[in-house]
Scaffold this motif. Structure first.
Motif, PDB file in Angstrom:
ATOM      1  N   GLY A  88       5.583  -9.161  -3.563  1.00 26.21           N
ATOM      2  CA  GLY A  88       6.535  -9.986  -4.206  1.00 26.21           C
ATOM      3  C   GLY A  88       7.211 -11.018  -3.433  1.00 26.21           C
ATOM      4  N   GLN A  89       7.547 -10.594  -2.393  1.00 29.46           N
ATOM      5  CA  GLN A  89       8.464 -11.738  -1.432  1.00 29.46           C
ATOM      6  C   GLN A  89       7.336 -12.794  -1.208  1.00 29.46           C
ATOM      7  OE1 GLN A  89       9.978  -9.797   1.816  1.00 29.46           O
ATOM      8  NE2 GLN A  89      11.644  -8.668   0.585  1.00 29.46           N
ATOM      9  N   LEU A  90       6.117 -12.327  -0.934  1.00 28.98           N
ATOM     10  CA  LEU A  90       5.093 -13.231  -0.433  1.00 28.98           C
ATOM     11  C   LEU A  90       4.663 -14.265  -1.745  1.00 28.98           C
ATOM     12  CD1 LEU A  90       2.945 -14.489   1.679  1.00 28.98           C
ATOM     13  CD2 LEU A  90       1.346 -12.720   0.757  1.00 28.98           C
ATOM     14  N   ASP A  91       4.573 -13.802  -2.942  1.00 28.95           N
ATOM     15  CA  ASP A  91       4.326 -14.525  -3.885  1.00 28.95           C
ATOM     16  C   ASP A  91       5.636 -15.404  -4.404  1.00 28.95           C
ATOM     17  OD1 ASP A  91       2.100 -13.245  -4.396  1.00 28.95           O
ATOM     18  OD2 ASP A  91       3.065 -11.797  -5.818  1.00 28.95           O
ATOM     19  N   GLU A  92       6.637 -15.035  -4.234  1.00 25.93           N
ATOM     20  CA  GLU A  92       7.973 -15.863  -4.159  1.00 25.93           C
ATOM     21  C   GLU A  92       7.800 -16.972  -3.063  1.00 25.93           C
ATOM     22  OE1 GLU A  92      11.285 -17.485  -5.645  1.00 25.93           O
ATOM     23  OE2 GLU A  92      10.019 -15.819  -6.777  1.00 25.93           O
ATOM     24  N   LEU A  93       7.469 -16.764  -2.195  1.00 28.53           N
ATOM     25  CA  LEU A  93       7.488 -17.665  -0.822  1.00 28.53           C
ATOM     26  C   LEU A  93       6.222 -18.821  -1.093  1.00 28.53           C
ATOM     27  CD1 LEU A  93       8.057 -15.604   2.336  1.00 28.53           C
ATOM     28  CD2 LEU A  93       9.413 -17.153   1.240  1.00 28.53           C
ATOM     29  N   LYS A  94       5.318 -18.381  -1.779  1.00 26.02           N
ATOM     30  CA  LYS A  94       4.287 -19.084  -2.029  1.00 26.02           C
ATOM     31  C   LYS A  94       4.712 -20.120  -3.230  1.00 26.02           C
ATOM     32  CE  LYS A  94       0.200 -16.455  -0.788  1.00 26.02           C
ATOM     33  NZ  LYS A  94      -0.907 -15.541  -1.329  1.00 26.02           N
ATOM     34  N   ARG A  95       5.279 -19.586  -4.203  1.00 21.71           N
ATOM     35  CA  ARG A  95       5.771 -20.587  -5.212  1.00 21.71           C
ATOM     36  C   ARG A  95       6.888 -21.422  -4.618  1.00 21.71           C
ATOM     37  NH1 ARG A  95       9.957 -20.780  -8.206  1.00 21.71           N
ATOM     38  NH2 ARG A  95      11.119 -19.337  -7.216  1.00 21.71           N
ATOM     39  N   HIS A  96       7.555 -21.007  -4.117  1.00 19.33           N
ATOM     40  CA  HIS A  96       8.897 -22.002  -3.164  1.00 19.33           C
ATOM     41  C   HIS A  96       8.066 -22.947  -2.249  1.00 19.33           C
ATOM     42  CE1 HIS A  96      12.690 -23.415  -1.802  1.00 19.33           C
ATOM     43  NE2 HIS A  96      12.141 -23.217  -0.605  1.00 19.33           N
ATOM     44  N   ALA A 136       1.547  16.498   3.768  1.00 12.43           N
ATOM     45  CA  ALA A 136       2.729  16.139   2.652  1.00 12.43           C
ATOM     46  C   ALA A 136       3.318  14.931   3.298  1.00 12.43           C
ATOM     47  CB  ALA A 136       3.442  17.342   2.147  1.00 12.43           C
ATOM     48  N   ASP A 137       4.060  15.140   4.496  1.00 15.39           N
ATOM     49  CA  ASP A 137       4.901  14.267   4.869  1.00 15.39           C
ATOM     50  C   ASP A 137       4.060  12.723   5.145  1.00 15.39           C
ATOM     51  OD1 ASP A 137       7.410  13.450   6.463  1.00 15.39           O
ATOM     52  OD2 ASP A 137       5.753  12.812   7.925  1.00 15.39           O
ATOM     53  N   ALA A 138       2.643  12.824   5.294  1.00 10.85           N
ATOM     54  CA  ALA A 138       1.929  11.615   5.268  1.00 10.85           C
ATOM     55  C   ALA A 138       1.636  11.113   4.054  1.00 10.85           C
ATOM     56  CB  ALA A 138       0.550  11.959   5.887  1.00 10.85           C
ATOM     57  N   ALA A 139       1.455  11.934   2.977  1.00 10.18           N
ATOM     58  CA  ALA A 139       1.765  11.447   1.574  1.00 10.18           C
ATOM     59  C   ALA A 139       2.916  10.888   1.151  1.00 10.18           C
ATOM     60  CB  ALA A 139       1.370  12.568   0.790  1.00 10.18           C
ATOM     61  N   GLU A 140       4.071  11.295   1.711  1.00 10.87           N
ATOM     62  CA  GLU A 140       5.292  10.862   1.282  1.00 10.87           C
ATOM     63  C   GLU A 140       5.412   9.370   2.134  1.00 10.87           C
ATOM     64  OE1 GLU A 140       9.980  11.847   1.751  1.00 10.87           O
ATOM     65  OE2 GLU A 140       8.438  13.218   2.416  1.00 10.87           O
ATOM     66  N   THR A 141       4.912   9.340   3.201  1.00  9.21           N
ATOM     67  CA  THR A 141       5.197   8.139   4.048  1.00  9.21           C
ATOM     68  C   THR A 141       4.375   7.174   3.201  1.00  9.21           C
ATOM     69  OG1 THR A 141       5.596   9.467   6.044  1.00  9.21           O
ATOM     70  CG2 THR A 141       4.646   7.103   6.440  1.00  9.21           C
ATOM     71  N   MET A 142       2.980   7.378   3.102  1.00 10.39           N
ATOM     72  CA  MET A 142       2.069   6.537   2.285  1.00 10.39           C
ATOM     73  C   MET A 142       2.627   5.868   1.080  1.00 10.39           C
ATOM     74  SD  MET A 142      -0.295   5.770   4.037  1.00 10.39           S
ATOM     75  CE  MET A 142      -1.367   5.185   2.859  1.00 10.39           C
ATOM     76  N   ASP A 143       3.570   6.741   0.162  1.00  5.86           N
ATOM     77  CA  ASP A 143       4.277   6.176  -0.914  1.00  5.86           C
ATOM     78  C   ASP A 143       5.046   5.238  -0.522  1.00  5.86           C
ATOM     79  OD1 ASP A 143       2.650   7.926  -2.562  1.00  5.86           O
ATOM     80  OD2 ASP A 143       4.050   9.559  -2.514  1.00  5.86           O
ATOM     81  N   GLU A 144       6.008   5.663   0.766  1.00  6.58           N
ATOM     82  CA  GLU A 144       7.135   4.713   0.834  1.00  6.58           C
ATOM     83  C   GLU A 144       6.520   3.315   1.468  1.00  6.58           C
ATOM     84  OE1 GLU A 144       9.304   6.599   4.081  1.00  6.58           O
ATOM     85  OE2 GLU A 144      10.285   8.147   2.630  1.00  6.58           O
ATOM     86  N   LEU A 145       5.321   3.231   2.154  1.00  7.34           N
ATOM     87  CA  LEU A 145       4.753   2.206   2.783  1.00  7.34           C
ATOM     88  C   LEU A 145       4.037   1.625   1.395  1.00  7.34           C
ATOM     89  CD1 LEU A 145       2.990   3.742   5.921  1.00  7.34           C
ATOM     90  CD2 LEU A 145       5.058   2.259   5.678  1.00  7.34           C
ATOM     91  N   ASP A 146       3.495   2.283   0.492  1.00  8.11           N
ATOM     92  CA  ASP A 146       3.020   1.527  -0.679  1.00  8.11           C
ATOM     93  C   ASP A 146       4.189   0.567  -1.357  1.00  8.11           C
ATOM     94  OD1 ASP A 146       0.447   2.361  -0.186  1.00  8.11           O
ATOM     95  OD2 ASP A 146       0.678   4.102  -1.566  1.00  8.11           O
ATOM     96  N   ALA A 147       5.394   1.159  -1.353  1.00  7.16           N
ATOM     97  CA  ALA A 147       6.540   0.545  -2.136  1.00  7.16           C
ATOM     98  C   ALA A 147       6.913  -0.641  -1.320  1.00  7.16           C
ATOM     99  CB  ALA A 147       7.581   1.561  -2.353  1.00  7.16           C
ATOM    100  N   GLU A 148       7.152  -0.627   0.231  1.00  9.75           N
ATOM    101  CA  GLU A 148       7.424  -1.597   1.070  1.00  9.75           C
ATOM    102  C   GLU A 148       6.353  -2.737   0.880  1.00  9.75           C
ATOM    103  OE1 GLU A 148       7.665  -0.095   5.016  1.00  9.75           O
ATOM    104  OE2 GLU A 148       9.576   0.984   4.571  1.00  9.75           O
ATOM    105  N   VAL A 149       4.743  -2.301   0.786  1.00  7.06           N
ATOM    106  CA  VAL A 149       3.905  -3.372   0.626  1.00  7.06           C
ATOM    107  C   VAL A 149       3.926  -4.075  -0.605  1.00  7.06           C
ATOM    108  CG1 VAL A 149       1.378  -3.800   0.247  1.00  7.06           C
ATOM    109  CG2 VAL A 149       2.307  -2.355   2.148  1.00  7.06           C
ATOM    110  N   ALA A 150       4.239  -3.489  -1.794  1.00  6.27           N
ATOM    111  CA  ALA A 150       4.465  -3.784  -2.884  1.00  6.27           C
ATOM    112  C   ALA A 150       5.670  -5.038  -3.069  1.00  6.27           C
ATOM    113  CB  ALA A 150       4.565  -2.939  -4.223  1.00  6.27           C
ATOM    114  N   ALA A 151       7.047  -4.490  -2.456  1.00  6.08           N
ATOM    115  CA  ALA A 151       8.130  -5.540  -2.108  1.00  6.08           C
ATOM    116  C   ALA A 151       7.664  -6.777  -1.250  1.00  6.08           C
ATOM    117  CB  ALA A 151       9.056  -4.677  -1.518  1.00  6.08           C
TER     118      ALA A 151
END
Length: 313
Positions: A148-156, A130-145
């Motif tokens: 987004g930053q990478l796409d913004e950097l590419k556009r810039h 369960a803790d690993a699943a929670e950690t994976m959710d947090e990591l997925d959120a970080e990866v998504a963020a």
């Protein structure tokens, strides 16, 4: 390039000990909350490595016998040492039976402890899952963020590259304009230099012609003085007139010299000065021609007067 871990192994182990002392299960999420950040997967792996290498509380060479079995074994040893009598043999049989019963109970207790330990381990595994699943959710959120930053950097980066290319084109155009301007300036400077040289040459030529005219006039006057000794008064008047003309010529020559010097100093208006020098040269040439004409007329007049008295005689 690999990043330096945010927390050291010692800090992670200390955090795990604090979580365990607080009566909570040591998980990646618990370690992360205790430290206030970090990679929960790495921190849990460091903690499990520490627990696996941690020495047990009682380091003995082998498992201990149950207390009841140990006491019976000791009593059996004493009975065997005393004597092998019939009573001892009967007692031995009874002890063996008791030992078998106690061993069976001990084995049952051990099996129950093993089952309890297995159930606890399963619960621990479920909690870790369960803790690993929670950690994976947090990591997925970080990866998504991060995406987004990478796409913004590419556009810039694309915008920056486009601006850099436009600036490069402007720089090339400016360099071409600068080169054309430099060529035009060089051509204008060469033209100015040529015109100034022509003006100098014209001034030198006029000065030479004026000097020659003065010399010729002086020679003619001297000849008139020699030939017309008898006409001293007329020769004196002619000489005075010629002196005045010579002073006028010298003044005009001085003015022309000053204009030529001014043309040398004021180079920024060389074109106008060259034009003025040419005009002045034309005027001086006309005046010089007029002066020669006047000298010729004066000489003719003097010669006529010289012949006229002779005719009267």
């Amino acid at each position: 390039m690999a990043r330096t871990p945010e927390f050291s192994k010692e800090e992670i182990v200390d955090a795990g000990i604090k979580v365990r002392e607080a009566g909570r299960n040591v998980t990646g999420s618990a370690l992360r909350h205790q430290l206030g950040g970090g990679n929960p997967v790495r921190m849990l792996r460091v903690w499990e490595t520490h627990v696996a290498t941690e020495p047990p509380a009682n380091d003995q060479s082998g498992p201990e016998l149950p207390p009841e079995v140990a006491q019976e074994v000791e009593a059996l040893n004493e009975a065997l040492i005393a004597a092998l009598s019939a009573a001892a043999t009967e007692r031995l049989a009874k002890l063996v039976t008791d030992l078998n019963d106690k061993a069976t109970r001990a084995a049952t207790a051990v099996a129950k402890e093993a089952l309890d330990a297995a159930a606890e381990q399963r619960e621990e595994a479920e909690r870790k899952l369960a803790d690993a699943a929670e950690t994976m959710d947090e990591l997925d959120a970080e990866v998504a963020a991060l995406k987004g930053q990478l796409d913004e950097l590419k556009r810039h980066l694309a915008e920056t590259q486009a601006k850099a290319e436009a600036q490069a084109v402007e720089i090339v155009q400016l360099r071409e304009r600068l080169a054309a301007g430099e060529q035009a300036m060089k051509a204008a400077a060469e033209q100015h230099k040529a015109e100034l040289a022509n003006a100098h040459e014209a001034g030198d030529r006029l000065r030479t012609e004026l000097g020659n005219a003065r010399q010729d006039a002086a020679a003619k006057i001297e000849a008139l003085r020699t030939e017309n000794g008898e006409l001293k008064g007329l020769a004196k008047a002619a000489e005075q007139a010629h002196a005045e003309q010579r002073e006028a010529s010298e003044r005009e020559a001085a003015e022309q010299k000053e204009k030529v010097m001014q043309a040398q100093v004021e180079r920024d208006v060389a074109h106008k000065e060259a034009g003025l020098a040419r005009e002045e040269s034309a005027k001086l040439a006309g005046k010089l021609e007029a002066l020669n004409t006047q000298n010729a007329a004066l000489l003719a007049a003097l010669e006529g007067r010289e012949q006229h008295p002779k005719e009267k005689k």
